[in-house]
Structures are given as structure tokens and as C-alpha cells.
Design an enzyme around this catalytic site. Structure first.
Site, short mmCIF file in Angstrom:
data_model
loop_
_atom_site.label_atom_id
_atom_site.label_comp_id
_atom_site.label_asym_id
_atom_site.label_seq_id
_atom_site.Cartn_x
_atom_site.Cartn_y
_atom_site.Cartn_z
N CYS A 341 0.78 -1.31 0.03
CA CYS A 341 -0.07 0.07 0.01
C CYS A 341 1.05 1.15 -0.12
CB CYS A 341 -1.02 0.00 1.13
SG CYS A 341 -2.29 -1.18 1.14
N HIS A 367 -0.41 -7.75 1.68
CA HIS A 367 -1.39 -6.99 2.15
C HIS A 367 -2.08 -7.62 3.01
CE1 HIS A 367 -4.26 -3.86 2.75
NE2 HIS A 367 -5.08 -4.89 2.57
#
Lengths: 407, 407
Positions: A341, A367
């Protein structure tokens, strides 16, 4: 001592604890990434360290078939083999024998089955599984148990639960025999120290052969509260265990039934020991179970879902394959600080995914695993702050209010 | 200035140079990892930085089909899209149109073909390819050329080479038109400065629209020395190019023929400019070509072979899938300092590979790419030390003396 559990703070049934093992401590509640075949799928051990993972899982069934537990032992045990010097827990393979393997025959002695890899005939008994887990050399080893479907009737559930308890007794005997006859190799970070947490009454061990593996029993009983209570009672009377597994949940039953069973087990198990809810790892389940006194979690969902394009976010799940993300400049989750991210757009990750590029699998797995590790850490902090109720209410409200379109 | 090439030392035809681009410098000789679809397969950009990669490749044909060059442009260009702030070179797709695409029709205007992804009809002309490469925004862009098989007869080779030169002229015109009408977006590390290395005679560019992409011509001519010489001559007379591609080698011809053609091209091209030998990247070819005056290399071999289990080592190639590595405690290459070799055994990587674990692909790709990056770096150091002859003789002797069994 080798294994211990200290509780730093509580909020209702929820606890912030520290589980100590020969390879270091685990701050609980904690999510444990699953490294079935001695690797957390699509990730590098360095990624896991960077994400702050402490304890990870291996699987006795899978590692027995490939590469073989004897080979792992020959290569110095699972920690050295996969270069993970933090704690490891191995699942016994009970779940896999009853879900993956074919043509199984269950007797009181054990389970005969066909390998899902090559169809070869195999026989698992509690003793054999303990030998496998000894060869792997994880810090925590799970008992071999009889796993049944989530909505099984009471007769099947009782039968499997009672057999699991008899098998637990055999597991314990075999672990003690192995401690005498087959000491673990030393590994650099193993500290040999008296184990006072596992004050076993039967056999005083000589100083040179102290147990450095903690055997966890598994509380079964399906969705039948009285079976769960009976199982917990029988297991507790057998030994002073270093911790407890809670099995047979999140296998097809209703969520409410699962939460109810966790409440029952929380009541029936000692507050002083870690509890591990096996195979549970969706974000909302994690929070609901932490509130009900669970300390440890594992689940293949973050990596398996990641490989299918599904992404956990604070606003619910999204699937990165959708066309709407084709030029989306945002990160997967706008508030996440994982290394996917903080670097890449949804547009780029969608492109990788649609093009079958391995980096796409890696970034989504990274993630999703980070998301659960971080969720458990934040829950722990909320317990320490005395703020778990507000924190979890707000978190769940936002997560569950997500538009169904986004899922 | 945006592009320049300085030569720090030479040994015979070999040169240690510094190629400067708007996104930083490339110390040559250099191997450029191939990121066909805006990712070097199985690797993370962070891995490449850690390995010391400077310039990497993207591919116009592949990125035009997926995700589309207009989308890459919308996302800020290839550097931003894939998070690579060092130099990038894009291949024009000439090779792919002539190798991957189906049902192609070549005319003087361009090539009509079917996408290998969805069979859709596409038309590439020199102008269209320059527009694609402009959208991608790499530092170095290759001309659109007519690629033929390695052992083509002289008539086909002449026809393709002469067409490539006519197409080069159209590429150059289109690049100039685009510089006027479609300036690149600024990107954080782009330094807008007068480009003195590409002293183009036809058109003085206004200060705000200076070229920030270097168009490289490609010298074709198959294995016919006089065609190579004629092509080099025609190309040099057209423009003062910032560097030169050498194409159509390592495509099925004998190794000796390839080395001979490199000698011919070394003679025919200016010593002052970088030369890029396209698609060549086996370790021994790298050394042989460096000795013959080549500065830049690319090849999919390290990642493609890595995905098939093949491993470069100083003692020749090995295949990690072989049973003999089942309990081998050594690293892939005993002298390698890549992050696979400093952490993992052959036994572990073999296990990952046999079990189809993604980490296995990653570790082999990582090692193989590191191997070539490091080989080019060591060759550079040998040139700077004035020791290239000894170094390359010893290196090749050891590499080639490997037992055939190990390959």
C-alpha cells in the site's frame, strides 16, 4: 522456562498476553500466518519479519508428504530449513487427513488414507504424528485429532470428540517417550531451561532431555455446548497443558454458533493459559473471538484469497480484478502501511493480477497477511488501553457497512 | 545533459563506461533485467534495488496489449506505474510482433497482426510504436524494426534490414513530431536539461520541449557481415544517435556467427556511444560480447530459466529439481552473495520448487538475475583493473569445465 504465558491486561474475556517459547515471545492476541509447506505462500520470510509476524504455522500432514519430515530433521529442523528463527507451531494434520486425503478409514488405532499427492497409502496414528512433529521440531505441536464437519449431529460429534481425547492421551505418552529416546537437535536460539509450565505428574525428566516442544490438546465437540464442556473437562483432568487448541469451528457452521462455542470454551478453559482458535482468520471473526478470550489465530484466507484477487480493507473486501480499478490511483487500503500500500496503486496491482504476474500474488498476500497481523496488534493495544469495546464496535461497524458492491 | 556516455577505461574492444539518463546513470557493461509487463517476473522492485540493478526493460508490444499504453500514461508513465525511479528502456515490440503474434502481414506501411492475448486485429507502424513508447515514457526507446530468423538467407536479411532502416527514419520523424505536440509529463526525478548528446540537425527544439527520451536505432543484417556494415553505415549517416541497438542475434544462429557479427558491428559503430546487444544474456555470451565492445545486455533467460528450475552457477548450470539436491545443505552457488544463497539451502529451494511454491520461483529468479548483474559488474571491475583478459579466461574456463551431468 521454555513456555509461559503472562497476561498484561484484560477487558471482559479479552486478554493482552505474552506467550513465551524457546524461539522467543508472541504478543497476544496474535495472528499466525500459515506456512503449510514450510513457506507462507507467495511471501519471503523477510517480508514476514518486516510485517512483525512472530509465530507462524507449518503442517505435519503436508510436510510429511513433501519433502518428508525425516528430511526436514536431517536439514536441522523446520526453523533452520525455512530460515525462521521465531516461534513455529505445527498442526498435526488431523484436519488435512479428514479434508484433503482420499479413501480414509478411521479406526481406534488411527486413520488409513491415500496421499492427495500421489495416491500412496499412508497410516497416521497419534504416535506416528507425534514422531512427525518431533522431526519437524516446532515449538508448539498440536495433538492428532478426529475432525468432523461443522454441522455434524451430536452422535458423530461425541464420537469424534471422545476419540480425540483418547488419542490425546496416546499423543502425550508418545511425546514423553520421544523426549527420552530422541532429543531434539540443539538449534542456535533454543534455550534449554526447566519447563515449569508443563508440570507433568507421570515422569520426572532427566535434565538433559527436557521437553522443548509444547503439546497443545484440541477441544472438539462440534456446535454442541455440553460436548465442548465435557471435552474441556476431560482434557484438563489429564495434564497441566501449556495451552489449548479450539478445533472444529469455522468449518461450515453458522457464525452465531461459532461465537457461542467460543463463549462456552472460554468458560471451560483456564484463564491462565493461551487459547488458539484453529483455522479462524476473517477480520470480523478475529475481533469477535478476541472479545471472547481467544489469544491465537491462524487462517489460510489471507494468502488463499490473495491469490484469487480478494483484498481485505477497513471498508470491507474488494476484488482487485474488477474493471473499476483499472486506473484507480489509490492503494489497496487507504490507511494501510504495508509495503504494497505504501508503494503501489490499485491500477498497477490489478494489471499484475490480470496479467498473471507473480508480483501481483505476492503483493495481495503481503497486504492481507499484514492486515490481519496489524488487526490483532491493534486489538491488543486497545485491550492495553482499556478501550477494546469502543475500538471493536467502531471497527466492525465500518467494516460491515461496506457497500455489498465492493465485495 | 539528459543523455551522455563516458568511457572510464578500455581493454581491447571492451569498455567500462557510464551511460547517463534523465533517471540516473548506468555503469557499463551492465545487464538489464527484463520487466516485460512492467514487472521483472517473480521479483519485487525492492529486490532489484538490493541487487544493484540500474536500468531495466519494459516491452511496448506487451504493455500496449496489457494494460494499454494509454493507461500507463494516465497513471503517470512506466516509472511511476511500476515504481522504478531508475532508468528504463522499452523494446519496440518488433521482436514480439514477429515471434509471438499470429497471422501477421508485413507491408512497407507496417505490420498487421493478431494479439496473442485475445486474437484482436492490431496494426503497428513505426509511428504507432513511437506513440506507444512515448506513452510509456521510458528513458531509452528502441526503433520499430523488422526481425527475421537467425539463419535467414541474404535476400531476406537484406530486405528486412533495409526496411528497418526506412522504418527508423519514420520513427525519428515521429519522435520529433511527438516532442513538439505531446511533451512527457514531468516526473519527480526527470531533470530537464539541454540534450547535447543527441545533436539532431533537422529541428531546433524549443526549451520547454526538449527530448527526454533517447531513440536507439537497431543494426540488423542477420549473419551477413557486409549487410551489418551497410546497415551501420546507413544508420550513422541518418542522425547522431545517443546509442545503438544490435538486433537479430542469439535467435538460432551458431555462437561463432554471433561473435563474428559482434566484431563486425564493433568496427562499424562509433566507439564513443553505448551499444546494446538485444536479447543476449547467457553468462558466457555476456563475457564474450563484453570483450567485443558491447555495453548493455538484456535477456529473459535468468527469470524464465529460473521458473523452470535452472540455476546459473560459477561451475555451470544446474537444475534444482534433480533428486541429488534433496538434502544438499549448500547454497545454489557456493560463492554467491545474493539473498537466496546467503539464506537458503539447495534442499529447501528444491522442496519449494517440487511443491510448486511461489517462493521457489522468486528465489531462483532472484539468484539468476543477481548472477548476471554481478557478472557484468565484475567484468567492469576487471576492465578498470586492466585485468579483463585473465579474469575472463579464468571465468570461462571454470564455467565451461563443469561436468555435463551438472547441467
Amino acid at each position: 522456562m521454555s513456555f509461559s504465558f503472562e497476561i498484561a491486561a484484560t477487558t471482559g474475556a479479552a486478554r493482552a498476553g505474552i506467550f513465551s517459547t524457546p524461539h522467543g515471545t508472541v504478543e497476544t492476541p496474535a495472528f499466525m500466518p500459515v506456512g503449510t509447506l514450510a513457506t507462507v505462500k507467495a511471501l519471503d520470510p523477510d517480508d514476514l519479519v518486516q510485517m512483525g509476524a512472530s509465530m507462524i504455522l507449518g503442517n505435519a500432514y503436508h510436510l510429511h508428504l513433501r519433502p518428508g519430515d525425516e528430511i526436514v530433521r536431517e536439514m536441522g529442523g523446520l526453523h533452520r530449513f525455512m530460515r525462521w528463527d521465531r516461534p513455529i507451531l505445527t498442526d498435526s494434520g488431523g484436519f488435512q487427513v479428514f479434508s484433503l486425503a482420499q479413501l480414509r478409514t478411521v479406526t481406534e488405532e488411527g486413520v488409513e488414507f491415500q496421499s492427495h499427492i500421489d495416491g500412496s497409502r499412508r497410516f497416521f496414528t497419534p504416535e506416528i504424528v507425534m514422531q512427525i512433529e518431533r522431526n519437524l521440531g516446532a515449538d508448539v505441536i498440536m495433538q492428532f485429532d478426529h475432525v468432523i464437519a461443522g454441522q455434524s449431529d451430536e452422535t458423530s460429534a461425541r464420537d469424534a470428540s471422545e476419540r480425540s481425547i483418547r488419542w490425546l492421551n496416546r499423543c502425550l505418552d508418545e511425546v514423553e517417550r520421544l523426549e527420552q529416546t530422541r532429543p531434539l537437535e540443539d538449534s542456535p536460539r533454543v534455550v534449554v531451561a526447566p519447563d515449569t509450565s508443563r508440570n507433568h505428574p507421570r515422569l520426572p525428566l532427566p535434565a538433559s532431555r527436557l521437553p522443548r516442544q509444547a503439546l497443545f490438546p484440541i477441544v472438539q465437540g462440534g456446535i454442541h455446548a455440553h460436548l465442548r464442556r465435557e471435552a474441556a473437562e476431560a482434557i484438563r483432568s489429564m495434564n497441566d497443558w501449556p495451552g489449548f487448541g479450539v478445533g472444529g469451528l469455522s468449518v461450515g457452521e453458522e457464525k452465531d454458533a461459532m461465537y457461542e462455542m467460543i463463549d462456552v470454551v472460554d468458560d471451560a478453559l483456564p484463564k491462565t493459559h493461551p487459547r488458539y482458535l484453529m483455522g479462524v482468520g476473517f477480520p470480523d471473526d478475529l475481533i469477535e473471538a478476541i472479545r471472547r478470550g481467544i489469544d491465537l489465530f491462524d487462517c489460510v484466507a489471507p494468502t488463499r484469497m490473495g491469490r484469487n484477487g480478494a483484498v481485505f480493507t477497513r471498508d470491507g473486501r474488494l476484488n482487485i480484478k474488477r474493471t473499476e480499478y483499472r486506473t484507480d490511483p489509490r492503494p489497496l487500503d487507504t490507511e494501510c502501511d504495508c509495503s504494497a500500500c505504501t508503494r503501489f496503486t490499485r491500477a498497477y496491482i490489478r494489471h499484475l493480477f490480470v496479467s498473471d504476474e507473480i508480483l501481483g500474488l505476492r503483493l495481495l498476500s503481503l497486504h492481507n497477511v499484514h492486515f490481519l497481523l496489524s488487526l490483532a496488534r491493534n486489538a491488543r493495544q486497545a485491550i492495553l488501553n482499556g478501550d477494546l469495546d469502543n475500538w471493536s464496535r467502531d471497527w466492525l461497524a465500518r467494516y460491515r457497512s461496506a457497500s455489498p458492491l465492493a465485495v
